[in-house]
Motif scaffolding. Structure first.
Motif: not given
Length: 264
Positions: A106-116, A142-147, A202-207
């Motif tokens: 079971r899954f869901a698609v989310m975005a954090d407060p900044g939109g990633a 490594w995991h990097e968030l462009y917030s 970076v055009p949009v917030p993203a991981w």
């Protein structure tokens, strides 16, 4: 088995040309690809420590809405419905309501407060997965968030997922680079990623996910030879490893991390 709740554990490329992407990454990262369940639409990719993600074509409805090729990450969840509700109340956004994937979970698609965007997933198999050792070839090192909202996103991931904060590095005009650990440790060796304000390039917030390679220079040349574009690097990072950020031939952004050979 490793407790995957609140941790990235599966990585998925949606692309305009799955076969070309499999060939491109296979030559650089060394992944093997196998059809899921005997079908041909979803390929499970494996690194040195076993399965770690998948590659699939962008679904028609998403393509019609303008989706470009991209890498997404799945965070483990013990209860997708409850977590989706909790994360929404904490400032996240529900992008796709919880639903079942037959034979997967079971899954869901989310975005954090900044939109990633990220996904929640509870697998249907009781066996679970073991986390690979740090810097295992072909896995995410490594995991990097462009917030899109640094303070809110940092509070969101540490408060809702239990991630721990490590050192915050001053990047001058670019702001702070906050090291984070998905495992709860606070020493440098425990760090599994970083959160930084989204650069203007970076055009949009993203991981962004960093795939481990044994030789960063050899991998960089393979990216170029395979039709990808190197955006930055090779650049040395704390701990002695080297990184590049790049795009694949279909346009999806990714990154590599590895050591430099003595001749590099």
């Amino acid at each position: 088995m490793t407790d995957l709740n609140g941790k990235f554990f599966w990585y998925e490329l949606m692309t305009s040309d799955p076969q070309a992407a499999i060939a491109f990454y296979g030559g650089i990262v060394g992944w093997t690809a196998q059809a899921f369940g005997g079908g041909h639409d979803y390929k499970v990719i494996s690194g040195s420590a076993g399965p770690m993600g998948g590659i699939m074509a962008i679904p028609a409805e998403a393509r019609d809405c303008g989706m470009s090729p991209w890498w997404g990450g799945y965070v483990g969840s013990a209860d997708v419905d409850a977590d989706a509700k909790r994360l929404t109340e904490a400032g996240g956004t529900l992008k796709r309501a919880p639903e079942d994937i037959p034979g997967v979970g079971r899954f869901a698609v989310m975005a954090d407060p900044g939109g990633a965007v990220f996904m929640l997933l509870k697998g249907s198999s009781p066996d679970g997965m073991d986390a690979p050792s740090p810097m295992a070839n072909g896995h995410v090192g490594w995991h990097e968030l462009y917030s899109g909202d640094f303070d809110a996103d940092l509070a969101f991931y540490t408060g809702q997922f239990g991630w721990a904060k490590g050192e915050a590095m001053d990047m001058g005009e670019m702001g702070s680079y906050q090291l984070v650990s998905q495992t709860g440790g606070t020493d440098f060796q425990s760090m599994t990623g970083g959160i930084m304000p989204r650069p203007k390039e970076v055009p949009v917030p993203a991981w962004l996910f960093y795939f481990v390679v044994p030789d960063i220079d050899a991998a960089t040349e393979k990216v170029k030879a395979g039709g990808g574009a190197v955006l930055n690097g090779p650049m040395e990072v704390p701990g002695g490893a080297w990184i590049i950020q790049a795009t694949d031939p279909q346009g999806a952004m990714f990154a590599l991390v590895g050591m430099r050979s003595a001749e590099g």
